[in-house]
Design a protein around this motif. Structure first.
Motif, short mmCIF file in Angstrom:
data_model
loop_
_atom_site.label_atom_id
_atom_site.label_comp_id
_atom_site.label_asym_id
_atom_site.label_seq_id
_atom_site.Cartn_x
_atom_site.Cartn_y
_atom_site.Cartn_z
N MET A 103 0.84 -1.19 0.00
CA MET A 103 0.00 0.00 0.00
C MET A 103 0.88 1.24 0.00
SD MET A 103 -2.87 -1.28 -0.28
CE MET A 103 -3.60 0.35 -0.40
N ARG A 104 0.55 2.17 -0.88
CA ARG A 104 1.29 3.42 -0.97
C ARG A 104 0.32 4.60 -0.93
NH1 ARG A 104 6.56 2.35 -3.17
NH2 ARG A 104 6.76 0.14 -3.72
N ARG A 105 0.86 5.76 -0.63
CA ARG A 105 0.07 6.98 -0.57
C ARG A 105 0.66 8.04 -1.48
NH1 ARG A 105 -1.25 8.81 5.62
NH2 ARG A 105 -3.19 7.66 5.94
N VAL A 106 -0.21 8.83 -2.07
CA VAL A 106 0.24 10.01 -2.79
C VAL A 106 -0.51 11.20 -2.23
CG1 VAL A 106 -1.44 9.61 -4.66
CG2 VAL A 106 0.53 11.11 -5.05
N ASN A 107 0.22 12.25 -1.93
CA ASN A 107 -0.40 13.47 -1.42
C ASN A 107 -1.33 14.04 -2.47
OD1 ASN A 107 -0.69 16.41 -0.73
ND2 ASN A 107 0.60 15.78 0.98
N ILE A 108 -2.51 14.50 -2.05
CA ILE A 108 -3.49 15.01 -3.00
C ILE A 108 -2.93 16.19 -3.80
CG2 ILE A 108 -4.55 16.50 -1.27
CD1 ILE A 108 -6.30 14.70 -4.20
N ASP A 109 -2.02 16.97 -3.21
CA ASP A 109 -1.43 18.09 -3.94
C ASP A 109 -0.57 17.62 -5.11
OD1 ASP A 109 -2.64 19.84 -2.24
OD2 ASP A 109 -0.87 20.22 -1.01
N ASP A 110 -0.09 16.37 -5.04
CA ASP A 110 0.76 15.85 -6.11
C ASP A 110 -0.03 15.13 -7.20
OD1 ASP A 110 3.16 16.75 -4.98
OD2 ASP A 110 3.31 14.99 -3.69
N VAL A 111 -1.33 14.95 -6.97
CA VAL A 111 -2.18 14.34 -8.00
C VAL A 111 -2.40 15.34 -9.12
CG1 VAL A 111 -4.49 13.45 -8.51
CG2 VAL A 111 -3.33 12.79 -6.39
N VAL A 112 -2.17 14.93 -10.35
CA VAL A 112 -2.32 15.82 -11.51
C VAL A 112 -3.72 15.69 -12.10
CG1 VAL A 112 -1.48 16.35 -13.83
CG2 VAL A 112 0.14 15.70 -12.02
N CYS A 113 -4.15 14.46 -12.38
CA CYS A 113 -5.48 14.23 -12.93
C CYS A 113 -5.89 12.78 -12.70
CB CYS A 113 -5.56 14.60 -14.41
SG CYS A 113 -4.43 13.67 -15.47
N CYS A 114 -7.19 12.52 -12.87
CA CYS A 114 -7.74 11.17 -12.74
C CYS A 114 -8.59 10.90 -13.98
CB CYS A 114 -8.62 11.07 -11.49
SG CYS A 114 -7.80 11.59 -9.96
N VAL A 115 -8.32 9.78 -14.64
CA VAL A 115 -9.00 9.47 -15.90
C VAL A 115 -9.69 8.12 -15.78
CG1 VAL A 115 -8.72 9.15 -18.37
CG2 VAL A 115 -7.25 10.79 -17.16
N ALA A 116 -11.00 8.08 -16.05
CA ALA A 116 -11.76 6.83 -15.99
C ALA A 116 -11.39 5.95 -17.16
CB ALA A 116 -13.25 7.14 -16.00
N GLU A 117 -11.12 4.68 -16.87
CA GLU A 117 -10.80 3.70 -17.91
C GLU A 117 -11.56 2.41 -17.60
OE1 GLU A 117 -6.59 3.25 -18.17
OE2 GLU A 117 -6.29 5.20 -19.12
N GLN A 118 -12.70 2.23 -18.25
CA GLN A 118 -13.59 1.08 -18.03
C GLN A 118 -13.97 0.99 -16.55
OE1 GLN A 118 -11.58 -2.27 -19.87
NE2 GLN A 118 -12.11 -1.57 -21.91
N LYS A 119 -13.60 -0.11 -15.87
CA LYS A 119 -14.02 -0.30 -14.48
C LYS A 119 -13.06 0.34 -13.48
CE LYS A 119 -16.37 -4.72 -15.30
NZ LYS A 119 -16.44 -6.15 -14.90
N TYR A 120 -11.96 0.91 -13.98
CA TYR A 120 -10.94 1.44 -13.08
C TYR A 120 -10.68 2.92 -13.39
CZ TYR A 120 -10.17 -3.53 -12.27
OH TYR A 120 -10.35 -4.85 -11.97
N THR A 121 -9.82 3.51 -12.55
CA THR A 121 -9.43 4.90 -12.73
C THR A 121 -7.92 4.99 -12.76
OG1 THR A 121 -11.41 5.75 -11.61
CG2 THR A 121 -9.52 7.22 -11.75
N ARG A 122 -7.41 5.70 -13.74
CA ARG A 122 -5.97 5.92 -13.82
C ARG A 122 -5.62 7.19 -13.05
NH1 ARG A 122 -2.26 7.64 -18.40
NH2 ARG A 122 -4.17 8.07 -19.55
N LEU A 123 -4.82 7.02 -12.04
CA LEU A 123 -4.39 8.12 -11.19
C LEU A 123 -3.03 8.60 -11.66
CD1 LEU A 123 -4.99 9.70 -8.47
CD2 LEU A 123 -3.57 7.96 -7.36
N ILE A 124 -2.95 9.83 -12.13
CA ILE A 124 -1.69 10.38 -12.64
C ILE A 124 -1.19 11.42 -11.65
CG2 ILE A 124 -0.62 11.66 -14.52
CD1 ILE A 124 -3.02 10.48 -16.26
N PHE A 125 0.01 11.23 -11.18
CA PHE A 125 0.55 12.14 -10.18
C PHE A 125 1.99 12.52 -10.53
CE2 PHE A 125 0.68 7.73 -8.76
CZ PHE A 125 2.03 7.52 -8.48
N VAL A 126 2.53 13.47 -9.83
CA VAL A 126 3.89 13.93 -10.11
C VAL A 126 4.85 12.76 -9.91
CG1 VAL A 126 5.72 15.53 -9.46
CG2 VAL A 126 3.33 16.27 -9.35
N GLY A 127 5.49 12.34 -10.98
CA GLY A 127 6.48 11.27 -10.89
C GLY A 127 5.96 9.88 -11.16
N GLY A 128 4.68 9.72 -11.52
CA GLY A 128 4.20 8.37 -11.80
C GLY A 128 2.70 8.30 -11.99
#
Length: 236
Positions: free
Chosen positions: A140-165
């Motif tokens: 389990m890992r955490r990303v600070n909400i300030d580092d989240v860039v965008c969230c994109v829906a992909e079928q049943k899941y969501t792609r979480l794009i953040f600074v560095g990954g």
């Protein structure tokens, strides 16, 4: 004096917690509820400082109640009561203030109340939601909400794009939008962006309106319905 609401569908469990709280004169039970819908209603009416909340309940689960309470203007501290340790991860993701395993013991309750004594219900600016949790390689890992860039829906899941990954998470866009409403902005039915990373708004005859954000190279499409909201967020 801190006001406490006890929420549990088992009368004996409510009675036990109420009895244990009598040993703590600085905590006053203002009411109790036996289902999730009643819990939300009483929280709005009574405005307790602390909610001791069972997870497995009828009508609304404790997890659903906790999400609703975190959206209140001044949310109470939430402590989960449960006999099921498998809910620990969800409690972790919701950033609740405590987690007690039933049957609740005097020692465990005392320890939790000491931790809560550092919190004040009037501390509105404390970060209720500051991280998004995801799983990578079994950890389990955490990303600070300030580092989240965008969230994109992909079928049943969501792609979480953040600074560095980036990562794949099971949260829906609707859940993310509700939980992180102060940071994430809906720009399309399948896209949320972090307001902190908005860079520029563009328009072309062929592709319509799209948004450029920092730390992500691809332009993000803006729907007609969301255009006004995006412009307001950008101060236009």
């Amino acid at each position: 004096m801190s006001n406490v609401l006890i929420v549990d569908d088992e009368p004996l469990a409510r009675a036990r917690v109420r009895r244990l709280l009598t040993m703590h004169p600085n905590y006053h039970v203002v009411g109790d509820a036996d289902n999730g819908e009643q819990a939300v209603k009483l929280c709005k009416e009574l405005q307790p400082d602390i909610v001791l909340l069972d997870i497995n309940m009828p009508k609304l689960s404790g997890l659903e109640v906790a999400k609703a309470l975190k959206l209140l203007a001044i949310p109470p501290a939430v402590v989960f009561l449960t006999a099921h340790s498998e809910h620990a991860l969800e409690a972790f993701e919701l950033a609740v203030d405590g987690y007690l395993v039933k049957p609740v013991t005097e020692q465990a309750l005392t320890k939790t109340l000491l931790q809560l004594s550092k919190l004040n219900r009037t501390q509105v600016n404390r970060p209720v939601h500051s991280h998004i949790t995801y799983q990578l390689a079994g950890a389990m890992r955490r990303v600070n909400i300030d580092d989240v860039v965008c969230c994109v829906a992909e079928q049943k899941y969501t792609r979480l794009i953040f600074v560095g990954g980036e990562a794949i998470i099971e949260h829906s866009l609707k859940q993310l939008e509700s939980t992180y409403s102060q940071q994430l902005l809906r720009i399309h039915r399948n896209t949320l962006v972090n307001k902190l990373h908005i860079q520029s708004l563009h328009c072309s005859v062929s592709s319509g309106h799209h948004l450029r954000v920092r730390h992500y190279d691809e332009p993000l499409t803006i729907s007609r319905r969301a255009l006004k909201t995006v412009k307001q967020a950008m101060g236009e």
